[in-house]
Design an enzyme around this catalytic site. Structure first.
Site, short mmCIF file in Angstrom:
data_model
loop_
_atom_site.label_atom_id
_atom_site.label_comp_id
_atom_site.label_asym_id
_atom_site.label_seq_id
_atom_site.Cartn_x
_atom_site.Cartn_y
_atom_site.Cartn_z
CD GLU A 210 -3.01 -1.22 2.13
OE1 GLU A 210 -3.00 -0.33 3.00
OE2 GLU A 210 -3.88 -2.11 2.07
CD GLU A 288 -9.13 -1.34 9.24
OE1 GLU A 288 -9.14 -2.26 8.41
OE2 GLU A 288 -8.74 -0.18 8.98
CE LYS A 340 -10.58 -3.25 3.40
NZ LYS A 340 -9.77 -4.36 3.97
CB SER A 370 -3.35 -5.00 -0.13
OG SER A 370 -3.94 -6.26 -0.33
#
Length: 432
Positions: A210, A288, A340, A370
């Site tokens: 990332e 997270e 997502k 990713s």
């Protein structure tokens, strides 16, 4: 208004392309009878939740190590096209439902969530193009004007890097900036200072999936210490101007009821206490996936301990799924959800999940994967939904920066109507 517009879908095409890790993914094009065209590409994750919608791969060891997506491409041409051709492109919900019904499984295993999502997004883009509207305006209407605060993943670990750092992402959060453009600049300057700090320590400055640096470090705390130093070296105040966030991705190092990090095993209660100690020591305002995706009891313990102070985000825990989100709401677990698109597999279901979160006071963080592409849909989605937060990687690798640059253009286009999320209380949910 849109329910009175009818523009039929004329043609749909799909192809196999490559993502940012050199792995195949699917791209779809939707052509309307008006001539408007939409194109969308689907990302892919490395650390994936067990309850995500099914990403269809070929499993042919002779091509791409089994990672090809020709089955998904074929499903678009042979199974989705006959269902959608002639349907009204402006009826997004019916289009998505038609694909879901054609699939007929609970997790989109038959057609593949990647095939369905590619067509779903391409249809929305074609409809927006037909009206001459940017995607964020088409999806969000006239009130879509909030630019998200970026959660910049500047140190990569876990499944996103080949290093010894347990936690997956260490992020900077420019909450004190006056605009997205300024926040992005602050982040880039801290990222540059971080690179210098690592170089001075003779640590590796290669980047992970990332775009964040991926050095070997003595502990997870060392990553936080270096970030504090880098924020200060860039001329900013840790906490009030640039805060910290982490994606622990705890499911990745959970074994037999224990969390394995910093070289030893820890009980769930010890894990909760460790995270609480980090919040006490550092200006962390968002965590997270602090615990395993099925460790509901201890998620409740974590929420009771930190949920009134910082943002607790469910990713693997919720997988953009309204059923799992509703369970978290009912149990009083977490206070935010990571969004997502490919975890649930259609635009309509994504928007429904965001709406459910909003109704119950949960914040939504729009996120990349990713394995990304140059597709910038999530930037428009963040503005369309006034979500207030976006996770799209570091300040390097063009598939990450493409989303930031798209947000810069949106902010410029909005002009005086543009609002930076933290200025109107739409940034991270924390009360500290």
């Amino acid at each position: 208004m849109l329910d009175k517009i009818e523009v039929p879908i004329e043609a749909i095409a799909a192809r196999e392309i490559l993502d940012s890790r050199g792995r195949p993914t699917i791209e779809a094009e939707v052509l309307l009878e008006s001539g408007a065209l939409g194109l969308a590409q689907v990302p892919s994750g490395a650390s994936t939740g067990s309850f995500e919608a099914h990403e269809l791969r070929d499993d042919d060891p002779q091509r791409y190590g089994g990672k090809g997506v020709l089955k998904a491409v074929r499903n678009v041409h042979e199974k989705i096209v006959p269902v959608l051709e002639g349907m009204n492109a402006f009826d997004q919900a019916s289009i998505d439902l038609a694909m879901i019904d054609r699939d007929g499984t609970a997790n989109k295993r038959e057609l593949g969530a990647n095939a369905i999502l590619a067509v779903s997004l391409a249809t929305a883009k074609a409809a927006a193009a037909d009206l001459g509207l940017p995607l964020y305006r088409y999806l969000g209407g006239p009130m879509a004007n909030v630019l998200p605060v970026p959660m910049m993943n500047v140190i990569n670990g876990g499944s996103h890097a080949d290093n010894n750092v347990d936690f997956q992402e260490f992020m900077i959060f420019p909450i004190g900036a006056d605009s997205f453009k300024e926040g992005l600049r602050w982040g880039a300057e801290v990222f540059a200072a971080l690179g210098k700090a690592l170089h001075e320590r003779k640590l590796l400055t290669g980047v992970g999936d990332e775009g964040g640096y991926a050095p070997n470090l003595a502990s997870n705390q060392e990553a936080l210490d270096i970030l504090i130093e880098s924020i200060e070296r860039a001329g900013y105040k840790p906490g009030s101007q640039v805060a910290l966030a982490m994606d622990v991705a705890a499911s990745e190092f959970y074994r037999d009821g224990q969390y394995i990090y910093d070289g030893s095993a820890h009980s769930p209660a010890e894990m909760v206490d460790f995270l609480a100690s980090l919040v006490e020591r550092y200006p962390i305002i968002s965590i997270e996936d602090g615990l395993h995706e099925e460790d509901w009891d201890n998620w409740k313990l974590l929420t009771d301990k930190l949920g009134a102070r910082i943002q607790l985000v469910g990713d693997d825990l919720m997988v953009t799924n309204p059923i799992r989100l509703q369970k978290a709401i009912d149990l009083g677990i977490a206070n935010s959800i990571l969004i997502k698109l490919n975890q649930i597999g259609s635009l309509t279901e994504t928007l429904q999940t965001i709406a459910l979160a909003t109704r119950h006071g949960y914040r939504s963080v729009i996120s990349h994967r990713s394995g990304e592409t140059e597709d910038t849909t999530i930037a428009d989605l963040a503005v369309a939904t006034n979500a207030g937060q976006i996770k799209t990687g570091s300040l390097s690798r063009s598939e990450r920066v493409a989303k930031y640059n798209r947000l810069l253009r949106i902010e410029e286009e909005l002009g005086d109507r543009a609002v930076y999320a933290p200025k109107v209380g739409l940034g991270p949910k924390f009360l500290a």
